[in-house]
Design a protein around this motif. Structure first.
Motif, PDB file in Angstrom:
ATOM      1  N   PHE A 139     -30.697 -31.428  12.795  1.00 24.61           N
ATOM      2  CA  PHE A 139     -32.102 -31.266  13.309  1.00 24.61           C
ATOM      3  C   PHE A 139     -32.327 -29.809  14.123  1.00 24.61           C
ATOM      4  O   PHE A 139     -31.266 -29.837  15.114  1.00 24.61           O
ATOM      5  N   MET A 140     -33.319 -29.463  13.983  1.00 24.68           N
ATOM      6  CA  MET A 140     -33.618 -28.385  14.957  1.00 24.68           C
ATOM      7  C   MET A 140     -34.411 -28.837  16.346  1.00 24.68           C
ATOM      8  O   MET A 140     -35.100 -29.901  16.095  1.00 24.68           O
ATOM      9  N   TYR A 141     -33.913 -28.553  17.351  1.00 24.98           N
ATOM     10  CA  TYR A 141     -34.525 -29.089  18.655  1.00 24.98           C
ATOM     11  C   TYR A 141     -36.088 -28.841  18.565  1.00 24.98           C
ATOM     12  O   TYR A 141     -36.597 -27.795  18.370  1.00 24.98           O
TER      13      TYR A 141
ATOM     14  N   GLN B  72     -24.378 -34.636  19.001  1.00 27.48           N
ATOM     15  CA  GLN B  72     -25.345 -34.046  19.115  1.00 27.48           C
ATOM     16  C   GLN B  72     -24.942 -32.370  19.396  1.00 27.48           C
ATOM     17  O   GLN B  72     -25.789 -31.622  18.713  1.00 27.48           O
TER      18      GLN B  72
ATOM     19  N   PRO C  90     -23.598 -40.406  17.153  1.00 25.88           N
ATOM     20  CA  PRO C  90     -24.230 -39.181  17.383  1.00 25.88           C
ATOM     21  C   PRO C  90     -23.552 -38.370  18.453  1.00 25.88           C
ATOM     22  O   PRO C  90     -23.348 -38.873  19.535  1.00 25.88           O
TER      23      PRO C  90
ATOM     24  N   CYS D 238     -34.739 -36.835  24.539  1.00 23.20           N
ATOM     25  CA  CYS D 238     -35.124 -38.027  23.876  1.00 23.20           C
ATOM     26  C   CYS D 238     -36.093 -38.567  24.339  1.00 23.20           C
ATOM     27  O   CYS D 238     -36.312 -39.175  25.321  1.00 23.20           O
TER      28      CYS D 238
ATOM     29  N   ARG E 291     -40.044 -32.653  23.143  1.00 26.31           N
ATOM     30  CA  ARG E 291     -40.858 -34.024  23.115  1.00 26.31           C
ATOM     31  C   ARG E 291     -41.570 -34.218  24.427  1.00 26.31           C
ATOM     32  O   ARG E 291     -41.011 -34.089  25.478  1.00 26.31           O
TER      33      ARG E 291
ATOM     34  N   GLN F 297     -31.732 -49.534  19.060  1.00 22.94           N
ATOM     35  CA  GLN F 297     -31.570 -47.747  19.538  1.00 22.94           C
ATOM     36  C   GLN F 297     -30.125 -47.471  20.124  1.00 22.94           C
ATOM     37  O   GLN F 297     -29.740 -46.540  19.960  1.00 22.94           O
TER      38      GLN F 297
ATOM     39  N   VAL G   1     -39.741 -39.319  17.311  1.00 23.62           N
ATOM     40  CA  VAL G   1     -38.546 -38.981  17.738  1.00 23.62           C
ATOM     41  C   VAL G   1     -38.433 -37.414  17.585  1.00 23.62           C
ATOM     42  O   VAL G   1     -38.051 -36.495  18.523  1.00 23.62           O
ATOM     43  N   ARG G   2     -38.925 -36.774  16.570  1.00 25.85           N
ATOM     44  CA  ARG G   2     -38.761 -35.202  16.329  1.00 25.85           C
ATOM     45  C   ARG G   2     -40.242 -34.764  15.948  1.00 25.85           C
ATOM     46  O   ARG G   2     -40.882 -35.188  15.356  1.00 25.85           O
TER      47      ARG G   2
ATOM     48  N   HIS H  15     -24.181 -45.229  21.081  1.00 27.47           N
ATOM     49  CA  HIS H  15     -23.981 -43.988  21.817  1.00 27.47           C
ATOM     50  C   HIS H  15     -22.604 -43.849  22.411  1.00 27.47           C
ATOM     51  O   HIS H  15     -21.943 -44.841  22.523  1.00 27.47           O
TER      52      HIS H  15
ATOM     53  N   ASP I 213     -25.094 -37.246  14.271  1.00 29.08           N
ATOM     54  CA  ASP I 213     -26.056 -36.349  14.353  1.00 29.08           C
ATOM     55  C   ASP I 213     -25.907 -35.146  15.220  1.00 29.08           C
ATOM     56  O   ASP I 213     -25.238 -35.087  16.153  1.00 29.08           O
TER      57      ASP I 213
ATOM     58  N   VAL J 282     -37.051 -41.729  22.909  1.00 27.15           N
ATOM     59  CA  VAL J 282     -37.228 -43.095  22.784  1.00 27.15           C
ATOM     60  C   VAL J 282     -37.345 -43.894  23.912  1.00 27.15           C
ATOM     61  O   VAL J 282     -38.119 -45.073  23.871  1.00 27.15           O
TER      62      VAL J 282
ATOM     63  N   ILE K  11     -28.177 -31.493  16.985  1.00 31.52           N
ATOM     64  CA  ILE K  11     -29.243 -30.869  17.312  1.00 31.52           C
ATOM     65  C   ILE K  11     -28.748 -29.380  17.352  1.00 31.52           C
ATOM     66  O   ILE K  11     -28.011 -29.169  18.386  1.00 31.52           O
TER      67      ILE K  11
END
Ligand code: SAM
Length: 455
Positions: A335-337, A266, A264, A165, A340, A202, A50-51, A239, A304, A167, A306
């Motif tokens: 999280f830091m972007y 974001q 989340p 993402c 992906r 998810q 994921v990250r 979501h 969450d 996922v 980003i």
């Protein structure tokens, strides 16, 4: 002598749960689990992408594991999970001592793949995606019980199109397990002594949407809530687009549904949310939280975040800080972007926010949230809470650790016999990350006060 299995797991709760399924499938095929990698006949790495630099981490672990094959005959090494799904054949090409690659839908195939290595000296790769939920029914009595708590998968995959993402690419499209199987599983868990279930997926709140005739997520919650003997229900992850009015009503009406929602967000900036393709604005997100708070005043939120998404300006980032100030989440994961592979954001945008700026923004978000969490936890001092005791405290001070219905961690001096029990506790002090409490030995009046708390 039974063969020994060692599993290393990277990533989230879904992955830990998948590792349990892997263990069960192999135990059913005669293996026993070991904590010692150097004693294992089958070494498996269950990965998450994921990250961040997930692939490098996997290649580096596999490099270190070569020695186990060199020192013992017949050792088999396999990689499963998101990185396996994403990399497929490449993993075998780059790691000559790797034997098996199995994707996120292929846990049930593992015994067959091991057999192919043993009898044909093959190096199988199995990364097929299935649309029929039968692939999730790979184990009889499938869930491992952790004391009085259990995870139950209700769906897998995701049909959202968030640009950052991975996922949907590594877990596939949404597939919901039949509700009859979920209910039967939970009933059987409760009969074995389980008091709390965590429904996993998810994107759990889009449960059933794609299956004609299936219950909605809110209906599933109502039916789980009616199972006799079950005390607590949690779910993750959701979501914001699918926080329906019906789900909000379920929070108001299901007595066993805990008053905590991880939703989340974001980013707090509409322009960043649009680049992320999240499908909601900041105001729409806030309106949904407020509607839920109206119907269920005790509910608390976590989220969450980003930071450093492509082109994020200082002004856009400042809106995320403002959002944290206005919602006052109990907890955030930030999280830091990181770009992906296969994602829209990685194709459309340069990763143009410098690492130093990302780090600075992450520190700002986390510092602000620590203050908010501390303030909220301090307000809880003196409150009476139902604590579900999990086990020894992580503080390793002889205390037990438990959780409030709102998912706050509470450390309490209590006897080991309380593990798996729900007990009234008075909160006595607070840090940003946890609470301290004392058991209310005199329970007279506690039950009616707790009942009042919940209303
Ligand atoms: N269903 C969740 C949602 O609504 O977005 C996704 C859960 S994802 C498995 C866990 C978290 O990882 C995300 O919510 C997001 O904050 C973070 N994440 C996902 N992709 C990321 C990326 N490319 N860079 C940084 N963080 C990421």
């Amino acid at each position: 002598m039974p063969k020994k299995l060692f599993i290393q797991t990277y990533g989230c709760q879904m992955n830990q749960y998948d590792s349990e399924r892997i263990a069960q499938v192999m135990i059913r095929n005669g293996y026993v689990q070991t904590e010692r990698i150097d004693a294992a006949d089958l070494i498996l790495l269950n990965t998450c992408s994921v990250r961040d630099k997930a692939e490098q981490k996997v290649y580096s672990a596999l490099g270190n594991w070569k020695e186990f094959k060199d020192h013992r005959d017949g050792v088999i090494i396999g990689v499963g999970g998101c990185v396996a799904q994403q990399e497929g054949e490449n993993l075998l090409k780059r790691v000559p001592h790797l034997d098996i690659v199995f994707g996120t839908h292929n846990i049930h195939k593992l015994p067959e793949l091991v057999e192919q290595v043993e009898s044909e000296r093959a190096r199988p790769v199995e990364v097929t995606f299935y649309r029929d939920p039968a692939y999730m029914e790979d184990v009889d009595g499938r869930t491992q019980v952790h004391g009085a708590k259990a995870y139950v998968t209700i769906m897998q995959g995701c049909n959202k199109v968030c640009s950052f993402c991975i996922v949907p690419h590594v877990r596939g499209r949404e597939v919901s397990r039949p509700s009859a199987k979920i209910i039967a599983e939970i009933e059987s868990l409760v009969a074995q002594g389980v008091k709390e279930v965590m429904l996993l997926g998810q994107n759990v709140n889009s449960y059933g949407k794609l299956t004609p005739g299936e219950w909605s997520f809110a209906e599933l919650l109502r039916r789980v809530d009616a199972i006799d003997g079950l005390e607590r229900i949690r779910f993750t992850t959701s979501h914001p687009q699918d926080l329906s009015p019906e789900l909000i009503e379920a929070f108001a009406n299901c007595a066993h549904l805990c008053e905590h929602l991880h939703l989340p967000v974001q980013s707090g900036s509409d322009s960043v949310l649009a680049r992320m393709r999240r499908g909601y604005t900041r105001q729409e997100y806030l309106d949904r939280l407020m509607r839920l708070r109206d119907r269920c005043p005790k509910v608390v939120f976590s989220t969450d975040i980003i930071v450093g998404f492509p082109r994020e300006t200082d002004a856009e980032f400042a809106q995320t800080l403002e959002l944290l100030e206005s919602v006052k989440y109990d907890e955030i994961y930030s999280f830091m972007y990181s770009p992906r592979p296969q994602t829209v954001a990685a194709k459309l945008f340069d990763d143009d926010v410098p690492k130093g700026v990302k780090k600075e923004r992450l520190t700002k978000v986390q510092t602000l949230q620590r203050e908010i969490s501390l303030g909220k936890n301090r307000q809880r001092i003196g409150e009476l809470e139902e604590i579900f005791f999990d086990g020894p405290s992580k503080l390793k001070n002889g205390q037990l650790m438990g959780r409030t219905r709102t998912n706050r961690i509470v450390n309490v001096a209590a006897p080991a016999s309380f593990i798996g029990q729900i007990v009234p506790v008075r909160i006595t002090s607070a840090t940003a990350n946890s609470l301290l409490g004392e058991v209310l030995w005199d329970k007279s009046g506690a039950d009616s006060q707790l009942e009042g708390n919940r209303l």
